[in-house]
Design an enzyme around this catalytic site. Structure first.
Site, PDB file in Angstrom:
ATOM      1  N   ASP A 100       0.826  -1.206   0.000  1.00  0.00           N
ATOM      2  CA  ASP A 100       0.000   0.000   0.000  1.00  0.00           C
ATOM      3  C   ASP A 100       0.861   1.256   0.000  1.00  0.00           C
ATOM      4  O   ASP A 100       0.659   2.179  -0.777  1.00  0.00           O
ATOM      5  CB  ASP A 100      -0.973   0.005   1.200  1.00  0.00           C
ATOM      6  N   ASP A 103       7.071   3.629   3.617  1.00  0.00           N
ATOM      7  CA  ASP A 103       7.316   4.680   4.605  1.00  0.00           C
ATOM      8  C   ASP A 103       8.812   4.636   4.951  1.00  0.00           C
ATOM      9  O   ASP A 103       9.627   5.197   4.212  1.00  0.00           O
ATOM     10  CB  ASP A 103       6.402   4.375   5.802  1.00  0.00           C
ATOM     11  N   THR A 104       9.196   3.941   5.995  1.00  0.00           N
ATOM     12  CA  THR A 104      10.632   3.818   6.293  1.00  0.00           C
ATOM     13  C   THR A 104      11.327   2.934   5.258  1.00  0.00           C
ATOM     14  O   THR A 104      12.536   3.020   5.076  1.00  0.00           O
ATOM     15  CB  THR A 104      10.855   3.186   7.685  1.00  0.00           C
ATOM     16  N   GLY A 105      10.579   2.042   4.628  1.00  0.00           N
ATOM     17  CA  GLY A 105      11.151   1.109   3.648  1.00  0.00           C
ATOM     18  C   GLY A 105      11.573  -0.214   4.273  1.00  0.00           C
ATOM     19  O   GLY A 105      11.945  -1.156   3.571  1.00  0.00           O
ATOM     20  N   THR A 107       9.876  -2.658   5.711  1.00  0.00           N
ATOM     21  CA  THR A 107       9.064  -3.836   5.357  1.00  0.00           C
ATOM     22  C   THR A 107       9.469  -4.387   3.990  1.00  0.00           C
ATOM     23  O   THR A 107       9.766  -5.580   3.849  1.00  0.00           O
ATOM     24  CB  THR A 107       7.556  -3.467   5.329  1.00  0.00           C
ATOM     25  N   ASP A 159      -5.328   1.624   7.308  1.00  0.00           N
ATOM     26  CA  ASP A 159      -6.088   1.783   8.550  1.00  0.00           C
ATOM     27  C   ASP A 159      -5.435   2.714   9.560  1.00  0.00           C
ATOM     28  O   ASP A 159      -4.257   3.048   9.454  1.00  0.00           O
ATOM     29  CB  ASP A 159      -6.263   0.417   9.230  1.00  0.00           C
ATOM     30  N   ARG A 165     -10.302   1.161   6.567  1.00  0.00           N
ATOM     31  CA  ARG A 165      -9.795   0.469   5.369  1.00  0.00           C
ATOM     32  C   ARG A 165     -10.811   0.481   4.242  1.00  0.00           C
ATOM     33  O   ARG A 165     -10.476   0.388   3.072  1.00  0.00           O
ATOM     34  CB  ARG A 165      -9.461  -0.995   5.694  1.00  0.00           C
TER      35      ARG A 165
HETATM   36  P1  5GP Z   1       7.532   0.781   6.285  1.00  0.00           P
HETATM   37  O1  5GP Z   1       8.085  -0.566   6.642  1.00  0.00           O
HETATM   38  O2  5GP Z   1       7.868   1.225   4.887  1.00  0.00           O
HETATM   39  O3  5GP Z   1       7.903   1.803   7.314  1.00  0.00           O
HETATM   40  O4  5GP Z   1       5.998   0.721   6.458  1.00  0.00           O
HETATM   41  C1  5GP Z   1       5.200  -0.023   5.695  1.00  0.00           C
HETATM   42  C2  5GP Z   1       3.860  -0.227   6.363  1.00  0.00           C
HETATM   43  O5  5GP Z   1       3.575   0.746   7.391  1.00  0.00           O
HETATM   44  C3  5GP Z   1       2.775  -0.036   5.361  1.00  0.00           C
HETATM   45  O6  5GP Z   1       2.510  -1.221   4.666  1.00  0.00           O
HETATM   46  C4  5GP Z   1       1.607   0.384   6.221  1.00  0.00           C
HETATM   47  O7  5GP Z   1       0.965  -0.750   6.745  1.00  0.00           O
HETATM   48  C5  5GP Z   1       2.247   1.152   7.351  1.00  0.00           C
HETATM   49  N1  5GP Z   1       2.176   2.606   7.087  1.00  0.00           N
HETATM   50  C6  5GP Z   1       3.187   3.442   6.767  1.00  0.00           C
HETATM   51  N2  5GP Z   1       2.737   4.697   6.584  1.00  0.00           N
HETATM   52  C7  5GP Z   1       1.408   4.650   6.795  1.00  0.00           C
HETATM   53  C8  5GP Z   1       0.366   5.634   6.735  1.00  0.00           C
HETATM   54  O8  5GP Z   1       0.537   6.829   6.442  1.00  0.00           O
HETATM   55  N3  5GP Z   1      -0.891   5.177   7.000  1.00  0.00           N
HETATM   56  C9  5GP Z   1      -1.168   3.893   7.331  1.00  0.00           C
HETATM   57  N4  5GP Z   1      -2.431   3.584   7.574  1.00  0.00           N
HETATM   58  N5  5GP Z   1      -0.218   2.941   7.387  1.00  0.00           N
HETATM   59  C10 5GP Z   1       1.053   3.324   7.125  1.00  0.00           C
END
Ligand code: 5GP
Length: 176
Positions: A100, A103-105, A107, A159, A165
């Site tokens: 979806d 963000d930090t990358g 995941t 969410d 969602r």
């Molecule tokens: P990352 O590992 O890139 O920091 O984060 C990935 C996951 O964090 C996304 O798949 C999502 O589930 C959650 N996430 C990051 N930013 C947002 C946001 O702005 N809104 C929501 N609802 N989830 C987020």
């Protein structure tokens, strides 16, 4: 009473048109692939995945993987836990990992490493939203929808504390 309000951020019409663009690009780039596999990262990517694959007119398969990286808050704890693994082998396949939002990358980096070990023919990262200003690791999507600033967004699969969602548009959460 909630200590936040939702503000409309991306309209469903714009999401629809962006998905059409992404699907057209993928359809063109992979028109000769016979082994396309789309893997949705649960839970956030399910609606995006459903719309993208239905706009692609190529033979393809779908699978899901579940991870947890957020708990009822807007900040990640940096730990990516694998809750559910895919049920198909990746060897020799053109794999699209569908998220979806990046963000930090953390995941996608973690999942990309996990998938690379399984020797697919190719791995592409596909996301609807990208927040590059929040990146902690070096990772980029090959196919992406919208680049957005540092807002916490909900709707269209995303969410906040398990809610929103089902909203068709994307909203940002504004804390009062
Ligand atoms: P990352 O590992 O890139 O920091 O984060 C990935 C996951 O964090 C996304 O798949 C999502 O589930 C959650 N996430 C990051 N930013 C947002 C946001 O702005 N809104 C929501 N609802 N989830 C987020």
């Amino acid at each position: 009473m909630a200590d936040y309000v939702l503000e409309k951020f991306i309209d469903k019409k714009d999401i629809k048109s962006k998905i059409k663009d992404i699907a057209e690009k993928i359809s063109f780039d992979y028109k000769n692939s016979e082994r396309l596999l789309f893997v949705g990262v649960l839970k956030g990517a399910w609606i995006f995945l459903a719309d993208v694959v239905r706009a692609i007119e190529l033979p393809l398969e779908i699978s899901f993987i579940a991870v947890s990286s957020y708990r009822n808050k807007t900040e990640t704890n940096g730990v990516v836990r694998l809750l559910w693994d895919i049920d198909v082998p990746l060897a020799g396949r053109d794999v699209f990992l569908v998220e979806d939002i990046i963000d930090t990358g953390l995941t996608l980096k973690h999942l990309k490493e996990l998938f690379t070990i399984r020797k697919p023919k190719s791995i592409n990262l596909c996301c609807l939203l990208d927040k590059p200003s929040r990146r902690l690791v070096d990772i980029e999507a090959n196919y992406k929808g919208f680049t957005i600033p540092d807002h916490f967004v909900v709707g269209y699969g995303l969410d906040y504390a398990g809610r929103y969602r089902n909203l068709q548009d994307i909203y940002k959460i504004v804390f009062k």
